[in-house]
Design an enzyme around this catalytic site. Sequence first.
Site, PDB file in Angstrom:
ATOM      1  N   CYS A   1       0.701  -7.844  11.506  1.00 33.13           N
ATOM      2  CA  CYS A   1       1.029  -8.067  12.922  1.00 33.13           C
ATOM      3  C   CYS A   1       0.346  -9.325  13.453  1.00 33.13           C
ATOM      4  O   CYS A   1       0.198  -9.486  14.666  1.00 33.13           O
ATOM      5  CB  CYS A   1       0.633  -6.870  13.770  1.00 33.13           C
TER       6      CYS A   1
ATOM      7  N   LYS B   1      -9.654  -2.173   1.790  1.00 28.74           N
ATOM      8  CA  LYS B   1      -9.310  -1.029   2.636  1.00 28.74           C
ATOM      9  C   LYS B   1     -10.099   0.205   2.210  1.00 28.74           C
ATOM     10  O   LYS B   1     -10.494   1.020   3.047  1.00 28.74           O
ATOM     11  CB  LYS B   1      -7.810  -0.744   2.547  1.00 28.74           C
TER      12      LYS B   1
ATOM     13  N   ASP C   1      -9.572  -9.588   9.107  1.00 27.31           N
ATOM     14  CA  ASP C   1      -9.023  -8.253   8.819  1.00 27.31           C
ATOM     15  C   ASP C   1      -9.981  -7.102   9.129  1.00 27.31           C
ATOM     16  O   ASP C   1      -9.531  -6.053   9.563  1.00 27.31           O
ATOM     17  CB  ASP C   1      -8.615  -8.192   7.342  1.00 27.31           C
TER      18      ASP C   1
ATOM     19  N   ARG D   1       1.632 -12.137  -0.616  1.00 24.26           N
ATOM     20  CA  ARG D   1       0.289 -12.388  -0.075  1.00 24.26           C
ATOM     21  C   ARG D   1      -0.360 -13.621  -0.692  1.00 24.26           C
ATOM     22  O   ARG D   1      -0.035 -14.016  -1.810  1.00 24.26           O
ATOM     23  CB  ARG D   1      -0.611 -11.182  -0.394  1.00 24.26           C
TER      24      ARG D   1
ATOM     25  N   ARG E   1       0.838  -1.194   0.000  1.00 24.48           N
ATOM     26  CA  ARG E   1       0.000   0.000   0.000  1.00 24.48           C
ATOM     27  C   ARG E   1       0.879   1.252   0.000  1.00 24.48           C
ATOM     28  O   ARG E   1       1.963   1.261   0.568  1.00 24.48           O
ATOM     29  CB  ARG E   1      -0.906   0.031   1.240  1.00 24.48           C
TER      30      ARG E   1
ATOM     31  N   TYR F   1      -1.396  -3.456  -7.045  1.00 23.23           N
ATOM     32  CA  TYR F   1      -1.174  -4.209  -5.806  1.00 23.23           C
ATOM     33  C   TYR F   1      -2.411  -4.213  -4.888  1.00 23.23           C
ATOM     34  O   TYR F   1      -2.999  -3.138  -4.635  1.00 23.23           O
ATOM     35  CB  TYR F   1       0.054  -3.670  -5.037  1.00 23.23           C
TER      36      TYR F   1
ATOM     37  N   SER G   1      -1.525  -3.833  10.072  1.00 22.22           N
ATOM     38  CA  SER G   1      -1.240  -4.787   8.999  1.00 22.22           C
ATOM     39  C   SER G   1       0.037  -5.560   9.307  1.00 22.22           C
ATOM     40  O   SER G   1       1.015  -4.992   9.797  1.00 22.22           O
ATOM     41  CB  SER G   1      -1.042  -4.036   7.682  1.00 22.22           C
TER      42      SER G   1
ATOM     43  N   HIS H   1     -10.616  -2.137  11.695  1.00 17.67           N
ATOM     44  CA  HIS H   1      -9.548  -2.996  11.165  1.00 17.67           C
ATOM     45  C   HIS H   1      -9.302  -4.119  12.183  1.00 17.67           C
ATOM     46  O   HIS H   1      -8.302  -4.109  12.885  1.00 17.67           O
ATOM     47  CB  HIS H   1      -8.292  -2.128  10.969  1.00 17.67           C
TER      48      HIS H   1
END
Length: 648
Positions: free
Chosen positions: A314, A270, A339, A431, A131, A261, A312, A290
Amino acid sequence: MAKSQPQVCSVTRPARYRSSGSFSLASRLKRSNYWFACAFVRPRFMENIAPAISSPSGMGANQPANRAVLDWVEEVRSMTQPENVFWCDGSEAENDYLLGEACRQGVLISLNQEKNPGCYLHRSNPNDVARVEEFTLICAPTKEEAGPTNNWSEPAAMYRKLWGMLQGAMRGRTMFVVPYIMGPPDSPLAKVGFEITDSIYVVLSMRIMTRMGAQASTRLGSKPDAEFNRGVHSLLDVNPERRLICHFPQDNAIISVGSGYGGNVLLSKKCLALRIASYLARQQGWLAEHMLILGVESPAGKKHYVAAAFPSACGKTNFAMLIPPPHFAGWKITTVGDDIAWMQVGADGRLYAVNPENGYFGVVPGTSYRSNPNAMRSIERDTLFTNVALTSDGDVWWEGKDGSPPSAATDWRGNPWTPASQGKAAHPNSRFAVPMRNNPVLDPEVEKGAGVPISAIIFGGRRSNTMPLVFQATGWNHGVYVGSAMASETTAAATGAVGQVRRDPMAMLPFCGYNIGEYFRHWLETGPRLANPPLIFHVNWFRKNAQGKFLWPGFGDNMRVLKWIIDRCEGRAGAGASPIGSVPRPEDLDLEGLEGFSPEMIRALLAIEPEEWAQELAGQEEFFKTLAPYVPPELLEQHEQLARRLAR
Ligand code: SAT
Ligand code: MN
């Protein structure tokens, strides 16, 4: 334009942005005189990185009945001038066809279908792997509405700029129109979106990540003022200089250009489910967060649900799928979401959460049968991998996967790689996109429109020091303060330096679609509406010793912390009072069966070090200063009270 939903109040928009139901590009451009200017702008030369595909008969023709959608698509079509328009229906046949075309174009590589059925590899441009927060904007009428944490642009100026960039941008390409629903379809919070894109990878990913297809058009219906999100995405020439991710919350619209991406281009995620949804949630009295959502069931069959906000990369996906250690035989963890949580106050005064997504877009490196067996089982099939390494037998590999590294492979950029190579085989932010149905521990209530009742909210981040393994806030306002002051070491999920402590309130710093001070206020105002509010906790799996080694094993052993949290919800577990909240004493945690773990380690994990907290207070203060004058006084008061308690 905003349609009221049952159980929520309607959106009010500034008169200036209220339209009679349709987002009229032409009128917007006429208003700005830009229409005239555009006629003389020649599109820049672009190498065609997304050549048009044909639509076999009976495919690509799923035009919805809604006139507002048709008009908007036509406006974008005439602007971007694609070779053809492909109206997606989300069917299996369509997916098979598009997968074939993507492989033919080299957008995807088909993996070894015996080993990895239904799995494909995509390599994004190396300049485009995460991002881009610095090019992500909230285009609200005033800078104040976007607030001190967002990049802002005046909407009309940004529309002008973007439509200029989109002029002729899809020449020689196919323009896909992707209808989708976010949220269980029978949820009052469910939202319909349409994403227009020239990327076949986006279409294939959206089919995994959302409820994509004809059902979205059906749900929208034919009323011209029916509310839907308008998303426009074009790869352009995937040039970082021409990369912008723009949100127009007042118009329920998103325009993303220049990236291919995930978080920049899967506009459902998001962009809609957090940035736009958080704005709508504020207006309508719910929360878009989130957060992962998990279920915990005790051996006696008692079940709780927990929502947890971590930044993100974590470990939200790992936590949402954790397998308890053997000592916790009979305990079961199930995943509702990994998420994003949309939460509303239920009639019984509890907070109820749904997962708006339909798939997981998780970080690959470090995922193994040891660290997250459920994720590994999920990605054995039907998975789109992005930026992992490819082995000679058509399998995928990444740092931290089980077994030894392959003696030779192709790295995420497509270059030869061996274990002696300097660089990583897989990008640190590589990912997987996988349907949530593949998760062996998917919660049975995942489709329940009313959501699941949340017993506890957990905030957390990566902190090498200061933050104990876990503590409990003393009440709602204190909990909101703990969330607002949260910090975490940065990861590869966004471009920029990695490992720097930054404040990330509620893990929403990059995702709050309006003024963060208003967002804090919204949280504070939600508390009194909850007769049975969730208890609020803070965790830190990442505390290190003086030698820089992690003190806590993490992964499945996080069950030990979760068990304490659940016991606190049931009024069972003990804790010691401390200036920062209730902290378990070593004897309050069930550490049985934890090998190689010493009493010193648990003491170090739970310690509250005065010098570290002095620094923490200063860091929080500095952060709140950057948000002035928007921080609600209740939070400043909480901060002062903490300072006083620590000084005692
Ligand atoms: O890249 S995404 O934004 O989709 C994932 C994340 O950063 O949380
Ligand atoms: Mn995330």
